[in-house]
Motif scaffolding. Structure first.
Motif, mmCIF file in Angstrom:
data_model
loop_
_atom_site.group_PDB
_atom_site.id
_atom_site.type_symbol
_atom_site.label_atom_id
_atom_site.label_comp_id
_atom_site.label_asym_id
_atom_site.label_seq_id
_atom_site.Cartn_x
_atom_site.Cartn_y
_atom_site.Cartn_z
ATOM 1 N N SER A 221 0.842 -1.196 0.000
ATOM 2 C CA SER A 221 0.000 0.000 0.000
ATOM 3 C C SER A 221 0.877 1.245 0.000
ATOM 4 N N SER A 222 0.309 2.323 -0.510
ATOM 5 C CA SER A 222 1.030 3.601 -0.518
ATOM 6 C C SER A 222 1.298 4.049 0.912
ATOM 7 N N ARG A 223 0.368 3.706 1.798
ATOM 8 C CA ARG A 223 0.551 4.077 3.204
ATOM 9 C C ARG A 223 1.798 3.401 3.785
ATOM 10 N N ALA A 224 1.986 2.118 3.445
ATOM 11 C CA ALA A 224 3.159 1.384 3.940
ATOM 12 C C ALA A 224 4.445 2.036 3.442
ATOM 13 N N LEU A 225 4.389 2.518 2.215
ATOM 14 C CA LEU A 225 5.563 3.172 1.618
ATOM 15 C C LEU A 225 5.867 4.477 2.352
ATOM 16 N N ARG A 226 4.820 5.245 2.630
ATOM 17 C CA ARG A 226 5.003 6.519 3.349
ATOM 18 C C ARG A 226 5.516 6.297 4.762
ATOM 19 N N ASP A 227 4.887 5.285 5.441
ATOM 20 C CA ASP A 227 5.230 5.046 6.844
ATOM 21 C C ASP A 227 6.491 4.216 6.996
ATOM 22 N N GLY A 228 6.898 3.543 5.913
ATOM 23 C CA GLY A 228 8.059 2.654 6.006
ATOM 24 C C GLY A 228 7.785 1.426 6.854
ATOM 25 N N VAL A 229 6.523 0.970 6.874
ATOM 26 C CA VAL A 229 6.166 -0.208 7.687
ATOM 27 C C VAL A 229 5.953 -1.424 6.780
ATOM 28 N N PRO A 230 6.847 -2.412 6.843
ATOM 29 C CA PRO A 230 6.695 -3.592 5.979
ATOM 30 C C PRO A 230 5.654 -4.559 6.546
ATOM 31 N N PRO A 231 5.223 -5.531 5.750
ATOM 32 C CA PRO A 231 4.317 -6.559 6.280
ATOM 33 C C PRO A 231 5.069 -7.423 7.293
ATOM 34 N N ARG A 246 12.697 -7.292 2.601
ATOM 35 C CA ARG A 246 12.955 -6.089 3.420
ATOM 36 C C ARG A 246 13.974 -5.173 2.748
ATOM 37 N N SER A 247 14.977 -5.771 2.100
ATOM 38 C CA SER A 247 15.987 -4.959 1.423
ATOM 39 C C SER A 247 15.340 -4.175 0.276
ATOM 40 N N THR A 248 14.505 -4.853 -0.523
ATOM 41 C CA THR A 248 13.785 -4.165 -1.611
ATOM 42 C C THR A 248 12.870 -3.084 -1.041
ATOM 43 N N PHE A 249 12.138 -3.446 0.016
ATOM 44 C CA PHE A 249 11.184 -2.511 0.639
ATOM 45 C C PHE A 249 11.907 -1.244 1.103
ATOM 46 N N GLU A 250 13.032 -1.448 1.796
ATOM 47 C CA GLU A 250 13.756 -0.283 2.320
ATOM 48 C C GLU A 250 14.316 0.585 1.198
ATOM 49 N N ARG A 251 14.780 -0.062 0.122
ATOM 50 C CA ARG A 251 15.286 0.726 -1.013
ATOM 51 C C ARG A 251 14.146 1.528 -1.654
ATOM 52 N N LEU A 252 12.966 0.933 -1.721
ATOM 53 C CA LEU A 252 11.826 1.662 -2.305
ATOM 54 C C LEU A 252 11.403 2.817 -1.393
ATOM 55 N N VAL A 253 11.442 2.617 -0.094
ATOM 56 C CA VAL A 253 11.096 3.700 0.841
ATOM 57 C C VAL A 253 12.099 4.846 0.671
ATOM 58 N N ARG A 254 13.380 4.496 0.546
ATOM 59 C CA ARG A 254 14.407 5.543 0.352
ATOM 60 C C ARG A 254 14.192 6.261 -0.985
ATOM 61 N N LEU A 255 13.886 5.481 -2.020
ATOM 62 C CA LEU A 255 13.639 6.071 -3.346
ATOM 63 C C LEU A 255 12.449 7.031 -3.283
ATOM 64 N N HIS A 256 11.404 6.624 -2.566
ATOM 65 C CA HIS A 256 10.205 7.450 -2.418
ATOM 66 C C HIS A 256 10.544 8.772 -1.728
ATOM 67 N N TRP A 259 12.918 10.888 -4.145
ATOM 68 C CA TRP A 259 12.340 11.288 -5.428
ATOM 69 C C TRP A 259 10.813 11.211 -5.329
ATOM 70 N N PRO A 260 10.212 12.116 -4.513
ATOM 71 C CA PRO A 260 8.775 11.988 -4.211
ATOM 72 C C PRO A 260 7.870 12.161 -5.423
ATOM 73 N N TRP A 261 8.366 12.770 -6.493
ATOM 74 C CA TRP A 261 7.509 12.946 -7.677
ATOM 75 C C TRP A 261 7.456 11.705 -8.557
ATOM 76 N N LEU A 262 8.219 10.669 -8.198
ATOM 77 C CA LEU A 262 8.058 9.375 -8.879
ATOM 78 C C LEU A 262 6.778 8.743 -8.332
ATOM 79 N N ARG A 263 5.812 8.462 -9.222
ATOM 80 C CA ARG A 263 4.555 7.875 -8.745
ATOM 81 C C ARG A 263 4.727 6.358 -8.635
ATOM 82 N N MET A 264 4.742 5.852 -7.409
ATOM 83 C CA MET A 264 4.888 4.412 -7.207
ATOM 84 C C MET A 264 3.508 3.813 -6.972
ATOM 85 N N VAL A 265 3.196 2.802 -7.749
ATOM 86 C CA VAL A 265 1.842 2.253 -7.710
ATOM 87 C C VAL A 265 1.861 0.774 -7.330
ATOM 88 N N PRO A 266 1.424 0.441 -6.116
ATOM 89 C CA PRO A 266 1.322 -0.966 -5.732
ATOM 90 C C PRO A 266 0.137 -1.637 -6.431
#
Ligand code: ZN
Length: 274
Positions: A221-231, A246-256, A259-266
């Motif tokens: 979810s976009s919320r998980a990306l914003r909050d940085g909370v993995p499943p 977790r490594s992928t998740f953390e890299r995506l959170v850092r990328l978000h 680069w906040p104007w990149l639209r990430m769509v789960p």
């Protein structure tokens, strides 16, 4: 990079306890939409990224042990809600879909694949190999269903790993090089390991050149990306590899954040529906 028109389709949903997809979530069931994406390429025509559920999903989970999948995450799909029906209502015939890109082979992503009998399929060899080597029970336990792949899958598939490496913007430096699916830089598959074997996202430029990254199930979810909370690890270990996830998740959170104007769509969140 070519600017591409794209659309989101909700193709059924399933019910999951919130706590199984979000650490600290409640145990009441929440609606988990299954999204598929249509991208219009000026030369290649209509391209799909995943297909959501489909009638084949219900046929494939009729008997045991595959029925366990349906019991674990009860899916809902109205007759007119399959991707092929929704596209038809939008004036797009199944034979107009030239290409289907598969993020991974979980049943809720490939449930409609058989409805697109003439498309070229892009899929990770790693994903297919992981399914092909499993028996029915072992596949079902991982959310995979042999019957969802068409009989002529191997004649139609192009392995993502064989596509040429692609240059991505500098902010993707923490990721492995993308794969340029059409060789023209328009659609770039990005390896997002951990959720399932051979799991890929898709990077492209949408309308007005907006950078879009379809992240499939790397984040739910976009919320998980914003909050940085993995499943919870229980869920990610059951489906794939928690360390890699977790490594992928953390890299995506850092990328978000970088680069906040990149639209990430789960694939299971409607927040970014265009
Ligand atoms: Zn999945």
């Amino acid at each position: 990079m070519t600017a591409l028109e794209w659309h989101t389709y909700e193709v059924g949903h399933c019910l999951h306890p919130e706590g199984s997809v979000r650490k600290g979530g409640a145990w009441r069931p929440v609606r988990f939409p299954a999204l598929a994406f249509l991208i219009r390429h000026p030369e290649r025509g209509a391209v799909l990224f995943d297909t959501g559920y489909g009638k084949h999903f219900f046929a494939a989970t009729q008997r045991m042990p595959e029925r366990l999948y349906r019991l674990a995450t009860p899916p809902r799909l109205q007759d007119d809600e399959s991707l092929v029906s929704q596209l038809e209502r939008d004036g797009i015939g199944s034979d107009e879909i030239g290409t289907v890109v598969l993020s991974h082979l979980h049943g809720d992503h490939v449930g409609g694949l058989r409805d697109f009998a003439s498309s070229t399929i892009f899929c990770a060899r790693e994903a297919w190999h992981n399914l092909a080597r499993r028996g029915r029970l072992s596949a079902t336990r991982k959310g995979l269903l042999h019957d969802l792949l068409p009989e002529n899958f191997l004649q139609r598939v192009r392995w993502i790993e064989n596509a040429p490496p692609a240059g991505l913007p500098e902010c993707f430096r923490e990721f492995s090089p993308g794969r340029d699916l059409f060789g023209d830089g328009s659609l770039i598959a990005l390896h997002l390991p951990g959720h399932a074997a051979g799991h890929y996202g898709l990077f492209f430029r949408g309308r007005d050149g907006e950078p879009i990254l379809l992240i499939a199930d790397a984040v739910w979810s976009s919320r998980a990306l914003r909050d940085g909370v993995p499943p919870p690890a229980m869920t990610t270990s059951w489906l794939g590899n928690t360390l890699a996830y977790r490594s992928t998740f953390e890299r995506l959170v850092r990328l978000h954040r970088a680069w906040p104007w990149l639209r990430m769509v789960p694939s299971h969140c409607l927040e970014h529906r265009p």
